[in-house]
Enzyme design. Structure first.
Site, mmCIF file in Angstrom:
data_model
loop_
_atom_site.group_PDB
_atom_site.id
_atom_site.type_symbol
_atom_site.label_atom_id
_atom_site.label_comp_id
_atom_site.label_asym_id
_atom_site.label_seq_id
_atom_site.Cartn_x
_atom_site.Cartn_y
_atom_site.Cartn_z
ATOM 1 N N LYS A 239 -3.751 -7.807 7.314
ATOM 2 C CA LYS A 239 -4.714 -7.080 6.484
ATOM 3 C C LYS A 239 -5.084 -7.966 5.300
ATOM 4 C CE LYS A 239 -5.084 -2.192 5.415
ATOM 5 N NZ LYS A 239 -4.328 -1.070 4.885
HETATM 6 C C1 E4P Z 1 -6.109 1.815 4.717
HETATM 7 O O1 E4P Z 1 -5.693 1.057 5.557
HETATM 8 C C2 E4P Z 1 -5.399 2.160 3.484
HETATM 9 O O2 E4P Z 1 -4.019 2.059 3.695
HETATM 10 C C3 E4P Z 1 -5.612 3.586 3.034
HETATM 11 O O3 E4P Z 1 -6.391 4.327 3.919
HETATM 12 C C4 E4P Z 1 -5.886 3.735 1.592
HETATM 13 O O4 E4P Z 1 -6.098 5.077 1.301
HETATM 14 P P1 E4P Z 1 -5.936 5.735 -0.138
HETATM 15 O O5 E4P Z 1 -7.263 5.747 -0.778
HETATM 16 O O6 E4P Z 1 -5.447 7.121 0.161
HETATM 17 O O7 E4P Z 1 -4.921 4.921 -0.893
#
Ligand code: E4P
Length: 230
Positions: free
Chosen positions: A83
């Site tokens: 990522k």
């Molecule tokens: C995506 O891969 C992220 O981990 C995640 O969806 C972030 O979401 P949040 O806005 O709830 O932190």
């Protein structure tokens, strides 16, 4: 649409995986920081539970650092997806890693322009964050519609992961728009099972069945009783 679970908590991953609906896992540094476990060990454990893409995020700022970290993380398991944040350095790293056969999930996408750039750099996945856009007073799902439209015109080998999901309606909207994947927090996944009419229906079936069981039991009881009298 594939369903990924958006958590780094092993118990929640195991529980959701036991429901038979989990295709992959996304983690991020905030989610990992809640767990009391070494990052690489945690990722290795997650890979033992779910047989699908498992996103693990790099922390470096420069492309060089991201590539180094990404290569290390990719060694953990064949299902690891690196990522990488949507920055210029991130796109340089995406290009290098993807051209070496390492799958990249470009994260923190907040516009269709960013999505297009990530696809061009070779991202296997892109993660637009709908909930955070909603929080900022914009329409997160509108971004998904735009991205799906743009990608429909071309032949990128990129799947859209709808991320930052806050409630089941986000998931249904994503599915209606034909998004490839929704990455869903455990509590939202849990809520997706619920409907009061399902609970009422189960109760009514059980009640009716109990009455019917009583009816069938009664003759045999009477039979025994009459035998006993003889
Ligand atoms: C995506 O891969 C992220 O981990 C995640 O969806 C972030 O979401 P949040 O806005 O709830 O932190």
């Amino acid at each position: 649409m594939k369903i990924f679970i958006d958590t780094a908590n092993l118990e929640k991953i195991k529980e959701a995986n036991s429901w038979g609906i989990v295709d992959g896992v996304t983690t991020n540094p905030s989610l990992v920081s809640k767990e009391n476990m070494d990052f690489k060990t945690l990722v290795k454990e997650i890979c033992k539970v779910v047989d699908g893409p498992i996103s693990a995020e790099v922390m470096g700022d420069s492309a060089e650092e991201m590539v180094k970290e990404g290569k290390e993380l990719a060694k953990i398991h064949k299902n690891i997806v690196i990522k990488i944040p949507m920055t210029k350095e991130g796109m340089k790293a995406t290009k290098v890693l993807s051209s070496e056969g390492i799958n990249v999930n470009v994260t923190l996408i907040f516009s269709a322009a960013q999505a297009l750039l990530a696809c061009k750099a070779g991202a296997r996945y892109i993660s637009p964050f709908v909930g955070r856009l909603d929080d900022a007073g914009q329409d997160g799902m509108k971004l998904i519609a735009e991205i799906m439209n743009v990608l429909d015109n071309y032949d990128f080998n990129t799947e859209v992961i709808v991320a930052s999901i806050r409630h089941p309606i986000h998931v249904i909207d994503a599915a209606q728009m034909g998004a490839d994947i929704a990455t869903i927090p455990f509590d939202v996944l849990d809520k997706m099972f619920n409907h009061p009419l399902t609970d009422n229906g189960i109760k009514r079936f059980k009640d009716d069945w109990a009455k019917c069981e009583n009816t069938t039991k009664r003759p045999s009881k009477q039979k025994n009783t009459s035998k006993a009298k003889k």
